[in-house]
Design an enzyme around this catalytic site. Structure first.
Site, PDB file in Angstrom:
ATOM      1  N   LYS A  18      65.965  45.986 -32.137  1.00 27.59           N
ATOM      2  CA  LYS A  18      67.489  46.584 -30.735  1.00 27.59           C
ATOM      3  C   LYS A  18      68.310  46.885 -30.744  1.00 27.59           C
ATOM      4  O   LYS A  18      68.544  47.198 -32.142  1.00 27.59           O
ATOM      5  CB  LYS A  18      67.724  44.867 -30.648  1.00 27.59           C
ATOM      6  N   ASP A  66      72.617  29.829 -23.860  1.00 26.25           N
ATOM      7  CA  ASP A  66      72.004  30.270 -23.098  1.00 26.25           C
ATOM      8  C   ASP A  66      70.504  30.454 -22.620  1.00 26.25           C
ATOM      9  O   ASP A  66      69.886  31.373 -22.893  1.00 26.25           O
ATOM     10  CB  ASP A  66      72.593  32.600 -23.270  1.00 26.25           C
ATOM     11  N   MET A 103      72.693  48.700 -21.540  1.00 25.59           N
ATOM     12  CA  MET A 103      73.251  48.611 -22.739  1.00 25.59           C
ATOM     13  C   MET A 103      72.551  48.894 -23.702  1.00 25.59           C
ATOM     14  O   MET A 103      72.841  48.947 -25.021  1.00 25.59           O
ATOM     15  CB  MET A 103      74.280  46.937 -22.757  1.00 25.59           C
TER      16      MET A 103
END
Length: 722
Positions: free
Chosen positions: A40, A141, A22
């Site tokens: 990023k 997460d 991605m």
């Protein structure tokens, strides 16, 4: 994206640190402040990728920026900036000099970390969680790849991309609608798996899994099958750590096992309480045996989205069940400067599982497919039959299907299925998943007999490989039941749907979303058999359960309400159906938008029932409005658009305007013949409509010839005909 590119006129990209399916992460220089940073970047997904997935990833990007930027603690990675450059979202973070825990374990050759390091990491992460929990933020997460130990010993938590901010602006389940799972199977809490309420104690469970792994060398449920991992989290007490590593201090084992309690109330309350326990060096709450309690009768059935999950990327990577990082890996984890950081790190495993669920809202609302892994390495570097290349080819087939290129999708799925059988074996889960998709596409093309044959062989293989009650087996049985109905075998379809619904209720629970999907299929088969009262009663029951379990505005709840209105119309209760359709249109417009295909489908149902009440001028106006919107949203050749053109023709006929109706009928027939083929059942139905219209216009010879042509084709295509 390339070296020396200047992002937003400020951040000069210097060196690629990692690339995933991605996006990319770069070491960059902030030209304004003269410091090194990590940038990023979320890369474009291409023309055939799911727009919903793109929205999810963009929202996850923004959320990570907002959440992380609101935090200021030594144990949390600093986010400096966020924005978009040429339509590309980017995130600017501090550049960390160290190793994430996953890398530390790999460099330690799978051996656990020293006891002092485990205790130190536990204390530092607990302190960071104490801070985030005080601010109402749940990470959701935590895993080894999201925890970095710097060269000076500082430990930092990264990636708040799926964090939840308190209960106000919270991150809801809508962001997982495309299958972007919240969490990684080896580190997910039982309540996260079961779709229950997630709070700060879920973070503590995930931390317990991480500490268990760095203390023993393996996660608490180190299994190759994702389903078994999830069941382990839900039902199985973890093995005491000192059985695997006798030198561990007793109080450290007690703390970690307390974090792994199945019930949230049996764990420490938050990061602050955990930190106090670590510092005190002994347990201050329930004894270790408390963690061995089962989930109990409230326990939890695993939600449908878990059934397609792979085991994910555990910290140690290699092994027969290991996988490459998930497709969103570039949106998670930490980006650190290491000598080998120029090349992205990958695990050595090759097993991929693509199988996914077909069948969200059944009946006219159609099935809802889930997302699939996106390969992170190109096929040309691995070979066309490498498992990761096959995963990419599978994804390409899926995108073709989503783009409406159904015939091409069939060819692509067929090729993947054949290659998977050759490389992985005929009964491998990936082969079966591709073959099942082939059957689904055959159904989309109206080739239901062939679809039935493929589903039957896949079902036999799934029973052999996985057993009769595995969710993938039940999913195949459900699809087979659907196909029987489309083959005009409503009695067989009803029996099969009842069997699947009963099995799913036994295995997953009566209120499980997959069980409710099968109950909808039972109702659909009842309606096809003419038992509309039974269908209406069942659709109403499903709608009530979904409203309670999923919420009033959940798409599946709205779908059951749609089927309820449709059943009322079939029973001749059009006035009641109109009231339901109007309410449903209002709710779908509010939740989904006025141009959403499901909103338009409800408006179509409204128009049909206006016609049944003899209000043909209103019905014609509604059909024209819906047709115009469908042409704009879906395209002129979309099946729903053609259905609207037919509804216009029907209304024109009832108003005595048969010449205008003939124009519409011929438009539908010609488009279906061009897109579906001259022998497709929908094309033949359109030609019959055209013949009926010709008959009403007094052109009997033309009508008779057209009727005969259709009859000849249908006879030729009938099963068993020579």
């Amino acid at each position: 994206m390339g070296e020396n590119r200047l992002v937003q006129g400020r951040y000069r990209l210097l060196e690629l640190l990692g690339r995933g399916g991605m996006g990319e992460v770069w070491r960059a220089r902030d030209e304004s402040l003269g410091r090194q940073v990590a940038v990023k970047c979320l890369k474009p997904l291409g023309p055939y990728h799911d727009p919903a997935l793109a929205r999810v990833l963009r929202e996850r990007f923004r959320r990570e920026a907002r959440v992380a930027a609101s935090l200021s603690h030594p144990g949390v990675t600093v986010v400096h900036d966020f924005g978009e450059c040429d339509g590309m979202p980017y995130l600017v973070m501090e550049l960390l000099d160290g190793r994430d825990l996953s890398r530390l374990l790999e460099e330690n050759k799978g051996h656990p970390l020293p006891v002092d390091d485990v205790t130190d990491i536990a204390a530092q992460v607990a302190a960071a969680l104490a801070y985030t929990h005080r601010h109402g933020i749940v990470h959701r997460d935590l895993k080894p790849a999201n925890i970095v130990r710097l060269t000076d010993g500082t430990v930092k938590i990264c990636d708040f991309g799926i964090a939840r901010l308190g209960h106000g602006i919270g991150f809801t389940a809508r962001l997982t609608g495309t299958g972007v799972a919240l969490g990684t199977p080896h580190y997910m809490s039982p309540e996260q798996i079961g779709g229950g309420e997630v709070d700060q104690r879920s973070d503590l469970y995930s931390l317990g899994c991480v500490l268990y792994e760095i203390a023993t060398g393996a996660p608490p449920f180190d299994l190759e099958d994702a389903w078994a991992v999830l069941i382990g989290h839900r039902d199985t007490p973890p093995r005491p750590l000192r059985e695997l590593r006798p030198e561990l201090p007793g109080h450290l084992q007690e703390i970690i096992l307390a974090l792994l309690a199945k019930r949230p109330e049996e764990r420490p309350y938050d990061g602050g309480e955990l930190l106090r326990r670590i510092r005190s060096g002994h347990m201050t709450s329930k004894p270790v045996k408390a963690v061995e309690s089962a989930v109990g009768e409230e326990g939890g059935r695993l939600p449908s989205w878990t059934h397609r999950m792979t085991t994910g990327h555990k910290a140690l990577g290699a092994g027969p069940g290991a996988l490459p990082p998930d497709p969103g890996a570039v949106l998670s984890g930490c980006w650190v400067v290491t000598p080998e950081a120029v090349a992205p790190r990958r695990s050595a495993g090759s097993h991929l599982t693509w199988g996914h669920r077909r069948g969200g809202a059944t009946g006219r609302n159609g099935p809802a497919g889930d997302r699939h892994p996106v390969p992170a390495l190109p096929a040309e570097r691995l070979g066309p039959d490498h498992p990761e290349s096959l995963a990419g080819r599978y994804e390409a087939a899926f995108t073709l299907l989503r783009a409406g290129r159904v015939a091409e999708a069939l060819d692509a799925y067929t090729d993947v299925a054949e290659a998977s059988a050759r490389v992985l074996g005929a009964d491998h889960p990936d082969t079966l998943a591709a073959r099942q998709e082939t059957a689904y596409v055959l159904g989309r093309l109206g080739r239901h007999f062939e679809a039935h044959q493929v589903y039957s062989t896949v079902l036999a293989a799934r029973v052999r490989a996985m057993g009769p009650d595995h969710p993938d087996t039940l999913r195949c049985r459900h699809n087979l039941a659907c196909t029987l109905g489309r083959l005009g075998r409503p009695a067989d379809a009803l029996r099969a749907a009842l069997d699947v619904a009963g099995a799913r209720a036994r295995v997953l629970g009566a209120d499980h979303p997959d069980t409710l999907v099968s109950r909808c299929e039972v109702a659909y088969a009842q309606g096809q058999s003419g038992h509309w009262e039974e269908a209406l009663r069942l659709y109403r029951e499903v709608a009530e359960v979904r409203a309670r379990v999923l919420g009033q505005d959940h798409p599946d709840t709205l779908a059951a309400r749609y089927e309820t209105a449709l059943s009322l119309g079939r029973l001749g209760r059009s006035a009641d159906a109109l009231r339901l359709y109007r309410d449903l249109i209002e709710d779908r417009t509010r939740v989904l938008g006025p141009g959403h295909c499901d909103t338009l489908r409800a408006r179509h149902g409204l128009g049909v029932n206006l016609g049944r009440l003899g209000r043909w001028e209103e019905a014609l106006a509604e059909a024209r409005d819906v047709c115009l919107l469908r042409e704009q949203v879906l395209g002129p050749a979309h099946p729903d658009t053609l259905v609207s053109h037919r509804e216009i023709a029907v209304a024109l006929g009832w108003l005595g305007r048969w010449e205008d109706a003939l124009t519409e009928y011929r438009r539908v027939a010609a488009t279906r013949e061009r897109t579906l083929g001259p022998d497709h059942p929908d094309t033949l139905a359109s030609r019959n409509d055209e013949a009926h219209c010709l008959e009403r216009l007094g052109r009997g010879t033309e009508a008779g010839e057209l009727y005969r042509r259709v009859a000849v084709v249908r006879h030729r295509l009938a099963p068993g005909s020579a």
